[in-house]
Enzyme design. Sequence first.
Site, PDB file in Angstrom:
ATOM      1  N   SER A  13       0.840  -1.066   0.069  1.00 29.71           N
ATOM      2  CA  SER A  13       0.001   0.108  -0.068  1.00 29.71           C
ATOM      3  C   SER A  13       0.888   1.302   0.142  1.00 29.71           C
ATOM      4  O   SER A  13       0.215   2.330  -0.529  1.00 29.71           O
ATOM      5  CB  SER A  13      -0.964   0.010   1.264  1.00 29.71           C
ATOM      6  OG  SER A  13      -0.465   0.447   2.516  1.00 29.71           O
ATOM      7  N   ARG A  65      23.223 -12.612   3.565  1.00 28.02           N
ATOM      8  CA  ARG A  65      22.660 -11.102   3.522  1.00 28.02           C
ATOM      9  C   ARG A  65      23.492 -10.404   2.484  1.00 28.02           C
ATOM     10  O   ARG A  65      22.665  -9.648   1.593  1.00 28.02           O
ATOM     11  CB  ARG A  65      22.871 -10.498   4.973  1.00 28.02           C
ATOM     12  CG  ARG A  65      22.226  -9.106   4.894  1.00 28.02           C
ATOM     13  CD  ARG A  65      22.037  -8.508   6.346  1.00 28.02           C
ATOM     14  NE  ARG A  65      21.620  -9.459   7.284  1.00 28.02           N
ATOM     15  CZ  ARG A  65      20.150  -9.503   7.457  1.00 28.02           C
ATOM     16  NH1 ARG A  65      19.468  -9.026   6.450  1.00 28.02           N
ATOM     17  NH2 ARG A  65      19.831 -10.485   8.152  1.00 28.02           N
ATOM     18  N   LEU A  93      19.313  -4.215   5.796  1.00 33.32           N
ATOM     19  CA  LEU A  93      20.228  -4.218   4.695  1.00 33.32           C
ATOM     20  C   LEU A  93      21.681  -4.202   5.254  1.00 33.32           C
ATOM     21  O   LEU A  93      22.104  -3.907   6.406  1.00 33.32           O
ATOM     22  CB  LEU A  93      20.201  -2.885   4.114  1.00 33.32           C
ATOM     23  CG  LEU A  93      18.752  -2.524   3.277  1.00 33.32           C
ATOM     24  CD1 LEU A  93      19.067  -1.022   2.684  1.00 33.32           C
ATOM     25  CD2 LEU A  93      18.254  -3.492   2.651  1.00 33.32           C
ATOM     26  N   ASN A 107      13.226   4.338   4.939  1.00 31.75           N
ATOM     27  CA  ASN A 107      12.345   3.337   5.174  1.00 31.75           C
ATOM     28  C   ASN A 107      11.154   4.186   6.164  1.00 31.75           C
ATOM     29  O   ASN A 107      11.333   5.200   6.440  1.00 31.75           O
ATOM     30  CB  ASN A 107      13.103   2.588   6.329  1.00 31.75           C
ATOM     31  CG  ASN A 107      12.376   1.535   6.593  1.00 31.75           C
ATOM     32  OD1 ASN A 107      11.594   0.658   6.089  1.00 31.75           O
ATOM     33  ND2 ASN A 107      12.416   0.922   8.126  1.00 31.75           N
ATOM     34  N   HIS A 109       8.580   3.328   9.071  1.00 30.97           N
ATOM     35  CA  HIS A 109       7.985   2.521  10.347  1.00 30.97           C
ATOM     36  C   HIS A 109       6.844   2.872  10.815  1.00 30.97           C
ATOM     37  O   HIS A 109       6.715   4.121  11.394  1.00 30.97           O
ATOM     38  CB  HIS A 109       9.361   2.580  10.950  1.00 30.97           C
ATOM     39  CG  HIS A 109       9.179   1.514  12.261  1.00 30.97           C
ATOM     40  ND1 HIS A 109       9.313   0.225  12.167  1.00 30.97           N
ATOM     41  CD2 HIS A 109       8.922   1.881  13.818  1.00 30.97           C
ATOM     42  CE1 HIS A 109       9.056  -0.291  13.429  1.00 30.97           C
ATOM     43  NE2 HIS A 109       8.906   0.527  14.297  1.00 30.97           N
ATOM     44  N   GLU A 174       1.176   7.246   6.809  1.00 30.66           N
ATOM     45  CA  GLU A 174       2.126   6.584   6.325  1.00 30.66           C
ATOM     46  C   GLU A 174       2.332   7.105   5.008  1.00 30.66           C
ATOM     47  O   GLU A 174       3.310   7.628   4.279  1.00 30.66           O
ATOM     48  CB  GLU A 174       2.359   5.095   6.352  1.00 30.66           C
ATOM     49  CG  GLU A 174       2.612   4.540   7.775  1.00 30.66           C
ATOM     50  CD  GLU A 174       2.743   3.039   7.809  1.00 30.66           C
ATOM     51  OE1 GLU A 174       3.433   2.589   6.884  1.00 30.66           O
ATOM     52  OE2 GLU A 174       2.374   2.387   8.621  1.00 30.66           O
TER      53      GLU A 174
END
Length: 201
Positions: A13, A65, A93, A107, A109, A174
Amino acid sequence: MKRIAVLLSGRGSNFEAIAESVRAGRIPDAELTIVVSNRESAGGIEKARQRGIEAVVIPSKGKQREEYDREVVALLKEKKIDLVCLAGFMRLLSPYFVQEFRHRILNIHPALLPSFPGLEAQKQALEWGVKFSGCTVHLVDEHLDAGPIICQAVVPVEDGDTEETLAARILREEHRIYAEAINIVLSGRYRIEGRRVLRTD
Ligand code: GRF
């Protein structure tokens, strides 16, 4: 024209909100170039393809990773990406990735960092009993949910809230602040002092 990549693992979304902001000109001089997911089943992949945006699955299962991040970084460089937006990308990351895109990774959150980092932030907020929560867009560094903060928005926690109702209230914010944060970073009209991101316009 700045080129944006969205990395996601789920529903998408936030990706949609960013794509819509780009389409509507609310993020000017930018293109949402590519969506990358580590999960084939991510709903965001289908949403991207419906919009005619290239969507690539790079499975992370069984990979180290940094080995994984090298594959993703190679693709992002090939696509000449200027800004990487993590939107529900459920992976930490590597230092390699962060260095390759230093100050060019965002990012989102669903809590007011530094409160409630990590998984199930809305559940953590309810259980703690805070009266306000919200969301944070921040620059990504080597640590989880930790880099300098670009934008935050606050929402009240209501007595009758469940994880779902609180998450929905936060999600609306957000979608709004992610576009705002992208504009700040792409315009370059900010400077970083210590942990503080200060506007220069
Ligand atoms: C959002 O709540 C975001 O803050 C968190 O993961 C969720 C992703 O949702 N990092 P969506 O996939 O963007 O709908």
